[in-house]
Motif scaffolding. Structure first.
Motif, mmCIF file in Angstrom:
data_model
loop_
_atom_site.group_PDB
_atom_site.id
_atom_site.type_symbol
_atom_site.label_atom_id
_atom_site.label_comp_id
_atom_site.label_asym_id
_atom_site.label_seq_id
_atom_site.Cartn_x
_atom_site.Cartn_y
_atom_site.Cartn_z
ATOM 1 N N GLY A 3 0.825 -1.197 0.000
ATOM 2 C CA GLY A 3 0.000 0.000 0.000
ATOM 3 C C GLY A 3 0.858 1.244 0.000
ATOM 4 N N SER A 4 0.261 2.354 -0.401
ATOM 5 C CA SER A 4 0.987 3.625 -0.392
ATOM 6 C C SER A 4 0.043 4.747 0.022
ATOM 7 N N ILE A 5 0.655 5.882 0.352
ATOM 8 C CA ILE A 5 -0.088 7.053 0.809
ATOM 9 C C ILE A 5 0.287 8.231 -0.079
ATOM 10 N N GLU A 6 -0.718 8.997 -0.504
ATOM 11 C CA GLU A 6 -0.493 10.205 -1.297
ATOM 12 C C GLU A 6 -1.160 11.374 -0.587
ATOM 13 N N LYS A 7 -0.432 12.473 -0.434
ATOM 14 C CA LYS A 7 -1.001 13.690 0.155
ATOM 15 C C LYS A 7 -1.959 14.307 -0.847
ATOM 16 N N ARG A 8 -3.191 14.616 -0.422
ATOM 17 C CA ARG A 8 -4.208 15.160 -1.334
ATOM 18 C C ARG A 8 -4.443 16.650 -1.108
ATOM 19 N N GLY A 9 -4.258 17.081 0.075
ATOM 20 C CA GLY A 9 -4.519 18.476 0.434
ATOM 21 C C GLY A 9 -4.300 18.598 1.926
ATOM 22 N N LYS A 10 -4.708 19.723 2.477
ATOM 23 C CA LYS A 10 -4.551 19.911 3.911
ATOM 24 C C LYS A 10 -5.417 18.880 4.642
ATOM 25 N N ARG A 14 -4.781 10.103 0.261
ATOM 26 C CA ARG A 14 -5.334 9.012 -0.542
ATOM 27 C C ARG A 14 -4.531 7.751 -0.229
ATOM 28 N N LEU A 15 -5.253 6.706 0.140
ATOM 29 C CA LEU A 15 -4.640 5.411 0.395
ATOM 30 C C LEU A 15 -4.791 4.569 -0.862
ATOM 31 N N VAL A 16 -3.718 3.927 -1.289
ATOM 32 C CA VAL A 16 -3.750 3.079 -2.480
ATOM 33 C C VAL A 16 -3.202 1.716 -2.084
ATOM 34 N N VAL A 17 -3.991 0.681 -2.351
ATOM 35 C CA VAL A 17 -3.574 -0.683 -2.013
ATOM 36 C C VAL A 17 -3.645 -1.531 -3.272
ATOM 37 N N SER A 18 -2.559 -2.235 -3.549
ATOM 38 C CA SER A 18 -2.510 -3.152 -4.682
ATOM 39 C C SER A 18 -3.150 -4.459 -4.241
ATOM 40 N N ASN A 19 -4.109 -4.936 -5.040
ATOM 41 C CA ASN A 19 -4.871 -6.127 -4.647
ATOM 42 C C ASN A 19 -4.816 -7.196 -5.749
ATOM 43 N N GLY A 20 -3.600 -7.507 -6.199
ATOM 44 C CA GLY A 20 -3.429 -8.565 -7.191
ATOM 45 C C GLY A 20 -3.641 -8.081 -8.613
ATOM 46 N N LEU A 21 -3.897 -9.042 -9.505
ATOM 47 C CA LEU A 21 -4.075 -8.759 -10.924
ATOM 48 C C LEU A 21 -5.445 -9.244 -11.384
ATOM 49 N N ASP A 22 -6.012 -8.549 -12.372
ATOM 50 C CA ASP A 22 -7.287 -9.010 -12.923
ATOM 51 C C ASP A 22 -7.027 -10.072 -13.995
ATOM 52 N N HIS A 23 -8.065 -10.535 -14.679
ATOM 53 C CA HIS A 23 -7.946 -11.612 -15.656
ATOM 54 C C HIS A 23 -7.080 -11.249 -16.860
ATOM 55 N N SER A 24 -6.889 -9.950 -17.115
ATOM 56 C CA SER A 24 -6.052 -9.540 -18.239
ATOM 57 C C SER A 24 -4.637 -9.161 -17.816
ATOM 58 N N GLY A 25 -4.321 -9.356 -16.548
ATOM 59 C CA GLY A 25 -2.982 -9.062 -16.049
ATOM 60 C C GLY A 25 -2.795 -7.635 -15.566
ATOM 61 N N LYS A 26 -3.866 -6.864 -15.546
ATOM 62 C CA LYS A 26 -3.796 -5.480 -15.074
ATOM 63 C C LYS A 26 -3.895 -5.451 -13.549
ATOM 64 N N ARG A 27 -3.077 -4.598 -12.934
ATOM 65 C CA ARG A 27 -3.043 -4.489 -11.479
ATOM 66 C C ARG A 27 -4.372 -3.930 -10.949
ATOM 67 N N ILE A 28 -4.914 -4.572 -9.919
ATOM 68 C CA ILE A 28 -6.144 -4.112 -9.275
ATOM 69 C C ILE A 28 -5.742 -3.209 -8.115
ATOM 70 N N LYS A 29 -6.254 -1.980 -8.132
ATOM 71 C CA LYS A 29 -5.950 -1.027 -7.068
ATOM 72 C C LYS A 29 -7.230 -0.634 -6.366
#
Length: 192
Positions: A3-10, A14-29
């Protein structure tokens, strides 16, 4: 799970978590925006978010219908916090009137207009417990409003929606209630 954290404002992250790959190999976030003054607070929220996803308890707000939310609310809140009598009454409200009318709506798409239309339909032709024709009483409609309001306020607190649409709506008074109010005002003016 990464997972990662992005500053959005004061005070916003935004929290972003990688949750594997979909059926086409694209990363699920999975993403979630949270409030917090410091990065440390955001990191704590990220840990909770990852745990939610890993345990299967994460609900994607963009896909969450009122019906699915009601099930979750009854399980996570209602069954733990409400008396058996209140729980039974709320289930009855949900199953007989609220879910059939609003269950298909996505939680984040419920607007004050939906609520006004629902309350109006209850007043005109709500399913009465006594089987008599006609709408529900103003008091019963108000009870439905309070239940929906409490549920949607919890959705705000659980960060599933940003605003409770019931805060912008008051159930309409029935014709009988309007008549009683008018008569009380006349009596007050007459007694002066």
């Amino acid at each position: 799970m990464a997972g990662s954290i992005e500053k959005r404002g004061k005070n916003s992250w935004r929290l972003v978590v990688s949750n594997g790959l979909d059926h086409s190999g694209k990363r699920i976030k999975k993403t979630k925006t949270v409030k917090g003054k410091t990065k440390r607070e955001a990191e704590k929220e990220l840990a909770k978010f990852i745990a939610e996803i890993e345990s299967g308890h994460y609900l994607d707000p963009s896909k969450l219908t009122f019906s699915l939310y009601a099930e979750r609310w009854m399980r996570d809140y209602g069954e733990k916090e409400l008396s058996p009598t209140t729980l039974k009454r709320y289930r009855d409200f949900l199953e007989t009137r609220i879910i059939p009318a609003m269950g298909h709506l996505k939680l984040e798409n419920i607007k004050p207009l939906h609520l006004l239309e629902f309350y109006k339909s209850l007043g005109e032709n709500g399913v009465r417990a006594d089987g008599k024709p006609g709408g529900l009483s103003t008091q019963t409609i108000t009870h439905h409003h309070r239940l929906i309001s409490a549920m949607l306020q919890d959705a705000v607190e659980w960060q599933l929606i940003t605003l409770n649409p019931t805060s912008r709506v008051k159930p309409q008074k029935s014709e009988e209630a309007k008549w009683n109010t008018m008569m009380k005002l006349r009596l007050l003016n007459f007694s002066k």
